[in-house]
Motif scaffolding. Sequence first.
Motif, short mmCIF file in Angstrom:
data_model
loop_
_atom_site.label_atom_id
_atom_site.label_comp_id
_atom_site.label_asym_id
_atom_site.label_seq_id
_atom_site.Cartn_x
_atom_site.Cartn_y
_atom_site.Cartn_z
N ASP A 13 0.84 -1.21 -0.03
CA ASP A 13 -0.03 -0.08 0.09
C ASP A 13 0.84 1.36 -0.02
O ASP A 13 0.50 2.10 -0.83
CB ASP A 13 -0.82 0.01 1.37
N LEU A 14 1.96 1.26 0.86
CA LEU A 14 2.77 2.39 1.01
C LEU A 14 3.48 2.72 -0.54
O LEU A 14 3.40 3.82 -0.91
CB LEU A 14 3.93 2.31 1.82
N LYS A 15 3.93 1.58 -1.18
CA LYS A 15 4.57 1.84 -2.32
C LYS A 15 3.88 2.00 -3.50
O LYS A 15 4.42 2.48 -4.74
CB LYS A 15 5.65 0.38 -2.72
N ASN A 16 2.56 1.80 -3.38
CA ASN A 16 1.60 2.08 -4.52
C ASN A 16 0.76 3.51 -4.21
O ASN A 16 -0.18 3.61 -5.12
CB ASN A 16 0.69 0.95 -4.79
N HIS A 22 7.61 7.28 -2.09
CA HIS A 22 8.98 8.06 -1.78
C HIS A 22 9.78 7.45 -0.77
O HIS A 22 10.70 7.60 -0.49
CB HIS A 22 9.11 9.36 -2.13
N ILE A 23 8.89 7.02 0.54
CA ILE A 23 9.43 6.71 1.84
C ILE A 23 10.16 5.43 1.55
O ILE A 23 9.25 4.30 1.24
CB ILE A 23 8.39 6.65 2.80
N PRO A 24 11.43 5.45 2.07
CA PRO A 24 12.12 3.78 1.96
C PRO A 24 11.35 3.08 3.00
O PRO A 24 11.08 3.37 4.05
CB PRO A 24 13.29 4.35 2.30
N LYS A 67 18.22 8.04 -1.50
CA LYS A 67 16.94 8.90 -1.77
C LYS A 67 17.45 10.49 -1.73
O LYS A 67 16.84 11.15 -2.30
CB LYS A 67 16.09 8.87 -0.62
N ALA A 68 18.34 10.72 -1.31
CA ALA A 68 18.83 12.21 -1.30
C ALA A 68 19.49 12.64 -2.62
O ALA A 68 19.76 13.84 -2.84
CB ALA A 68 19.87 12.25 0.03
N ALA A 69 20.10 11.57 -3.22
CA ALA A 69 20.80 11.77 -4.52
C ALA A 69 19.80 12.12 -5.58
O ALA A 69 18.77 12.01 -5.67
CB ALA A 69 21.70 10.56 -4.93
#
Length: 69
Positions: A13-16, A22-24, A67-69
């Motif tokens: 659910d989080l990844k979709n 965007h949250i790892p 994620k920062a890159a």
Amino acid sequence: MLPDGNGIEICHDLKNDLFTKHIPVIVMSANVRSKQISEMATPDDYISKPFDLDDIENRIKKLLAKKAA
């Protein structure tokens, strides 16, 4: 073993979701089959139990740097 569902469903659910994708997410489990099952939910990483705290810290740092890159 979560009270409101399972981690695989929550990760999926989080990844979709547009607002949370965007949250790892790192999936952690002691179940031998969980890695194969969790791959369907597309986590950013997987850690099997038992685990080493230094390993977790390194994986988190790696994901945050990515994620920062």
